[in-house]
Design a protein around this motif. Structure first.
Motif, PDB file in Angstrom:
ATOM      1  N   HIS A 260       1.928 -38.415  10.948  1.00 47.21           N
ATOM      2  CA  HIS A 260       1.174 -37.197  10.625  1.00 47.21           C
ATOM      3  C   HIS A 260       2.158 -36.056  10.365  1.00 47.21           C
ATOM      4  O   HIS A 260       2.160 -35.440   9.310  1.00 47.21           O
ATOM      5  N   HIS A 261       3.016 -35.788  11.350  1.00 43.94           N
ATOM      6  CA  HIS A 261       4.083 -34.791  11.174  1.00 43.94           C
ATOM      7  C   HIS A 261       5.231 -35.102  12.108  1.00 43.94           C
ATOM      8  O   HIS A 261       5.085 -35.907  13.031  1.00 43.94           O
ATOM      9  N   VAL A 262       6.357 -34.483  11.848  1.00 44.46           N
ATOM     10  CA  VAL A 262       7.516 -34.559  12.733  1.00 44.46           C
ATOM     11  C   VAL A 262       7.865 -33.129  13.090  1.00 44.46           C
ATOM     12  O   VAL A 262       7.899 -32.259  12.210  1.00 44.46           O
ATOM     13  N   THR A 263       8.091 -32.862  14.377  1.00 44.13           N
ATOM     14  CA  THR A 263       8.407 -31.499  14.802  1.00 44.13           C
ATOM     15  C   THR A 263       9.801 -31.449  15.412  1.00 44.13           C
ATOM     16  O   THR A 263      10.138 -32.249  16.286  1.00 44.13           O
ATOM     17  N   ALA A 264      10.601 -30.505  14.925  1.00 46.88           N
ATOM     18  CA  ALA A 264      11.987 -30.352  15.367  1.00 46.88           C
ATOM     19  C   ALA A 264      12.232 -28.896  15.762  1.00 46.88           C
ATOM     20  O   ALA A 264      11.299 -28.084  15.764  1.00 46.88           O
TER      21      ALA A 264
ATOM     22  N   HIS B 253      11.678 -32.793  18.336  1.00 49.32           N
ATOM     23  CA  HIS B 253      10.914 -32.597  19.561  1.00 49.32           C
ATOM     24  C   HIS B 253       9.905 -33.725  19.764  1.00 49.32           C
ATOM     25  O   HIS B 253       9.791 -34.280  20.848  1.00 49.32           O
ATOM     26  N   HIS B 254       9.162 -34.063  18.710  1.00 51.94           N
ATOM     27  CA  HIS B 254       8.204 -35.165  18.808  1.00 51.94           C
ATOM     28  C   HIS B 254       7.825 -35.668  17.430  1.00 51.94           C
ATOM     29  O   HIS B 254       8.073 -35.004  16.419  1.00 51.94           O
ATOM     30  N   VAL B 255       7.239 -36.852  17.412  1.00 55.05           N
ATOM     31  CA  VAL B 255       6.672 -37.392  16.172  1.00 55.05           C
ATOM     32  C   VAL B 255       5.182 -37.618  16.408  1.00 55.05           C
ATOM     33  O   VAL B 255       4.776 -38.105  17.467  1.00 55.05           O
ATOM     34  N   ALA B 256       4.380 -37.207  15.423  1.00 55.81           N
ATOM     35  CA  ALA B 256       2.919 -37.340  15.530  1.00 55.81           C
ATOM     36  C   ALA B 256       2.430 -38.400  14.558  1.00 55.81           C
ATOM     37  O   ALA B 256       2.884 -38.464  13.414  1.00 55.81           O
ATOM     38  N   TRP B 257       1.495 -39.214  15.028  1.00 51.94           N
ATOM     39  CA  TRP B 257       0.881 -40.264  14.226  1.00 51.94           C
ATOM     40  C   TRP B 257      -0.532 -39.843  13.859  1.00 51.94           C
ATOM     41  O   TRP B 257      -1.210 -39.176  14.647  1.00 51.94           O
TER      42      TRP B 257
ATOM     43  N   ILE C 222      -3.250 -35.251  21.004  1.00 49.89           N
ATOM     44  CA  ILE C 222      -2.886 -35.673  22.357  1.00 49.89           C
ATOM     45  C   ILE C 222      -1.390 -35.979  22.338  1.00 49.89           C
ATOM     46  O   ILE C 222      -0.828 -36.273  21.278  1.00 49.89           O
ATOM     47  N   TYR C 223      -0.767 -35.894  23.495  1.00 50.63           N
ATOM     48  CA  TYR C 223       0.674 -36.122  23.622  1.00 50.63           C
ATOM     49  C   TYR C 223       0.920 -37.089  24.771  1.00 50.63           C
ATOM     50  O   TYR C 223       0.223 -37.052  25.785  1.00 50.63           O
ATOM     51  N   PHE C 224       1.939 -37.914  24.599  1.00 55.73           N
ATOM     52  CA  PHE C 224       2.362 -38.838  25.664  1.00 55.73           C
ATOM     53  C   PHE C 224       3.732 -39.361  25.309  1.00 55.73           C
ATOM     54  O   PHE C 224       4.167 -39.266  24.153  1.00 55.73           O
TER      55      PHE C 224
ATOM     56  N   PHE D 263       5.482 -38.800  21.777  1.00 52.72           N
ATOM     57  CA  PHE D 263       4.534 -39.105  20.704  1.00 52.72           C
ATOM     58  C   PHE D 263       3.360 -38.147  20.782  1.00 52.72           C
ATOM     59  O   PHE D 263       2.996 -37.665  21.862  1.00 52.72           O
ATOM     60  N   GLU D 264       2.765 -37.915  19.626  1.00 53.92           N
ATOM     61  CA  GLU D 264       1.516 -37.181  19.526  1.00 53.92           C
ATOM     62  C   GLU D 264       0.607 -38.035  18.639  1.00 53.92           C
ATOM     63  O   GLU D 264       1.103 -38.745  17.755  1.00 53.92           O
ATOM     64  N   ILE D 265      -0.672 -38.008  18.882  1.00 51.36           N
ATOM     65  CA  ILE D 265      -1.630 -38.539  17.909  1.00 51.36           C
ATOM     66  C   ILE D 265      -2.490 -37.366  17.479  1.00 51.36           C
ATOM     67  O   ILE D 265      -3.089 -36.675  18.318  1.00 51.36           O
TER      68      ILE D 265
HETATM   69 ZN    ZN Z   1       3.043 -31.896  16.830  1.00 51.36          ZN
END
Ligand code: ZN
Length: 307
Positions: free
Chosen positions: A7-11, A208-212, A245-247, A255-257
């Motif tokens: 979905h997105h990547v956050t840095a 920081h995280h990757v979102a699916w 959601i994050y985990f 990860f985020e969905i």
């Molecule tokens: Zn995010």
């Protein structure tokens, strides 16, 4: 139920003006949202994507002004991989990045480089039926433009610790270069590991995280599934442009969905995405104060009309 790729990547960036310059002028992405950190409205959350702000093309940055550089280590994504559609496009990017003074290492149809703060990036030729997610840029023909994410590579101490959770709970399919394919009905991405012993530290130039991506109607079911799989997800958080959601997956990567939609046109017309500071509704009454304290940023498309 399938996740529809990234979905997105956050840095993290310590230099918002330099970040805008690199991702819009050099890479040709569109600044689709100029918002603030929902936990600290004095600093930006910047979103770059294709022309309409599609999930699958969106790299975002939290601004920590002057932040020191971090280093990717175990439990962190270390490289973000984008697609292009031809070998000519890889040639184009090799020349363009070199002209910008960046070191771009060519290996066949792949080009690896780093952003000005050291974030690992790669452009590669990918033949796919997925829709090309392209932004408009006066110096970058659409035929060679970046077409959205292909995947991310993360560091782990032991990839096996994650395998069962990724396949059984998240539905990742093993395949290719010590990695997994994450593919839904519309779109797919890869997730891959490189094993490393060292720990890293967060800072500028780290992910920081990757979102699916999840279909909106399946989001709650994904939360339940992650919880059943031992993933300890957060509650569903309304991020205004999507729900999340994050985990942490077992290797430690955050990860985020996130839901596909409602998206970035919720509060701005598609013609004017990213031009104005976008504040969450609960901060709107503070607009005057916030606009005074955030780092001044140019409109990346301000001079297009006269070119
Ligand atoms: Zn995010």
């Amino acid at each position: 139920m399938k996740l529809e790729g990234i979905h997105h990547v956050t840095a993290i960036t310590g230099d918002a003006p330099g970040n805008v310059d690199f991702y819009t002028r050099v890479l040709g992405l569109r600044l689709v949202k100029k918002s603030v950190n929902q936990d600290d409205p004095t600093v930006y959350h910047l979103f770059y994507a294709d022309e309409t702000g599609s999930a699958g093309s969106d790299i975002t940055f939290f601004e920590y002004p002057g932040a020191r550089r971090g280093r990717a280590g175990r439990g962190m994504v270390h490289t973000v991989v984008w697609r292009v559609g031809s070998a000519d496009a890889v040639d184009f990017w090799q020349e363009r990045l070199t002209r910008e003074g960046l070191e771009a290492a060519r290996d066949g149809d792949r080009l690896t480089f780093a952003d000005p703060e050291g974030l690992g990036l790669e452009i590669r030729l990918v033949e796919t039926g997925d829709e090309p997610l392209v932004a408009v840029h006066p110096d970058i023909p659409a035929a060679v433009a970046i077409q959205g994410f292909d995947g991310v590579r993360a560091y782990t101490g032991d990839a096996e610790t994650s395998r069962a959770f990724l396949t059984d709970t998240l539905g990742f399919a093993p395949g290719g270069e010590s990695g997994f394919e994450v593919r839904g009905d519309r779109r797919g991405s890869f997730y891959a590991y490189d094993e490393v012993a060292g720990t890293g530290w967060p800072g500028a130039g780290t992910v920081h995280h990757v979102a699916w991506s999840s279909l909106p109607e399946e989001h709650q079911a994904w939360r339940d599934r992650v919880a059943d799989g031992g993933g300890r997800p957060t509650d569903i958080i309304d991020r205004y442009y999507f729900k999340s959601i994050y985990f942490r997956e077992p290797s430690g990567v955050l990860f985020e969905i996130a839901t596909i939609g409602p998206g970035f046109t919720t509060d701005e017309d598609v013609e004017h995405l990213g031009e104005r500071l976008a504040l969450p509704p609960n901060y709107e009454h503070l607009r005057e104060q916030v606009e005074k304290v955030v780092t001044p940023l140019p409109d990346p498309r301000a001079d297009w009309a006269v070119r």
